[in-house]
Design an enzyme around this catalytic site. Structure first.
Site, PDB file in Angstrom:
ATOM      1  N   PRO A   2      37.175  21.097 -60.837  1.00 26.29           N
ATOM      2  CA  PRO A   2      36.541  22.136 -61.660  1.00 26.29           C
ATOM      3  C   PRO A   2      35.750  21.541 -62.819  1.00 26.29           C
ATOM      4  CG  PRO A   2      38.878  22.595 -61.316  1.00 26.29           C
ATOM      5  CD  PRO A   2      38.628  21.212 -60.816  1.00 26.29           C
ATOM      6  N   GLU A   3      34.530  22.032 -63.001  1.00 26.06           N
ATOM      7  CA  GLU A   3      33.695  21.614 -64.118  1.00 26.06           C
ATOM      8  C   GLU A   3      33.475  22.836 -65.020  1.00 26.06           C
ATOM      9  OE1 GLU A   3      30.208  19.519 -62.720  1.00 26.06           O
ATOM     10  OE2 GLU A   3      31.255  18.752 -60.975  1.00 26.06           O
TER      11      GLU A   3
END
Ligand code: ZN
Length: 288
Positions: A2-3
């Site tokens: 996840p960014e």
């Protein structure tokens, strides 16, 4: 992993789910999750605390607690924060469970077990941009500028690139102590949009390229948020649902396919140990 857009999506959803709820119990099922703090002490500090807000800082989900502290969650590779309105069967990779006084719960699931939690002073999250992070110091105290904030201007980016002029641009974009929240995928997409080769040095970018890169970073991150993040293997939002951004990638994961801009073949290479994709025609390699 996840960014910024994925974490932002989760934080926005959780805001609707958990703000105002009071933690009645915290249970850990993985001893390294709260390291270096023992889970029992962690649980004691959380018990009875009310959640006053949920937000994102870099790639951390921040649950603000009343009293100037925050519970921060680093999802790392495969962490998921899943909200449950009613009691449900435990997730097979459950690592922690937060019960609220009203019977709802927040579950932390994580197949790879790299995710971490910490209770920190809220002020620590503002970062100390001018001071280098020493080995062993936690990242959350050294996070760089938020790329969707007003502080992140073209001028700021130009100065930052000048300070690190000899670094290759792609690894620089991934440095969380400089700009917080960009990871491999959005760096690749931003560089393609800005027509900048991942191996260019920061100092070699012309003024017009810096302006394009600034616009591209904000555009790909905002687009990622608009599509609810990107799901490849494990990312799920707080409702347990997949994002749709993976359908919008222009070059990420598309080696051998045509560049949507010029029709050349997208190429994969490894930069700084990370798989990278670019169009050799739109993104000219540096000389030498
Ligand atoms: Zn192209």
């Amino acid at each position: 992993m996840p960014e910024l857009p994925e974490v932002e999506t989760i934080a926005r959803q959780l805001r609707g789910f958990v703000v105002g709820r009071t933690i009645s119990r915290f249970r850990s099922y993985w001893h390294r999750l709260t390291e270096p703090e023992p889970a029992a002490l962690f649980a004691k500090r959380l018990g009875g605390r009310r959640i006053s807000g949920v937000r994102r800082r870099g790639k951390f989900v921040v649950l603000d607690l009343e009293g100037g502290e925050a519970l921060i969650v680093s999802l790392r590779m495969t962490g998921q924060l899943l909200f449950h309105e009613v009691k449900e069967r435990a997730h097979p990779y459950r690592r922690a469970h937060i019960s609220f006084a009203d019977g709802t719960a927040l579950e932390f699931a994580d197949t790879r077990k790299f995710g971490r939690m910490a209770i920190v002073e809220t002020a620590a999250l503002e970062g100390m941009l001018e001071r280098r992070r020493r080995a062993g110091e936690p990242l959350h105290g050294h996070l760089g500028v938020e790329p969707l904030s007003r502080r992140f201007t073209v001028g700021w980016l130009r100065d930052a690139l000048r300070r690190r002029e000899r670094s290759a641009i792609k690894p620089l974009l991934l440095d969380q102590t400089l700009i917080a929240g960009i990871g491999n995928i959005y760096a690749i997409e931003a560089l393609w949009r800005a027509r900048i080769h991942p191996l260019r040095t920061a100092g070699s970018l012309r003024a017009a390229e810096v302006t394009r890169l600034h616009e591209a970073i904000r555009w790909v991150l905002r687009t990622g948020i608009r599509f609810g993040g990107a799901s490849r293997r494990d990312y799920r939002d707080a409702r347990g649902e997949e994002g749709r951004m993976q359908q919008e990638f222009q070059v990420y994961g598309r080696a051998g396919e045509v560049c949507p801009r010029c029709g050349s073949e997208v190429v994969r290479m490894v930069v700084g140990g990370r798989g990278t994709f670019h169009c050799p025609r739109c993104q000219r390699a540096p000389r030498g």
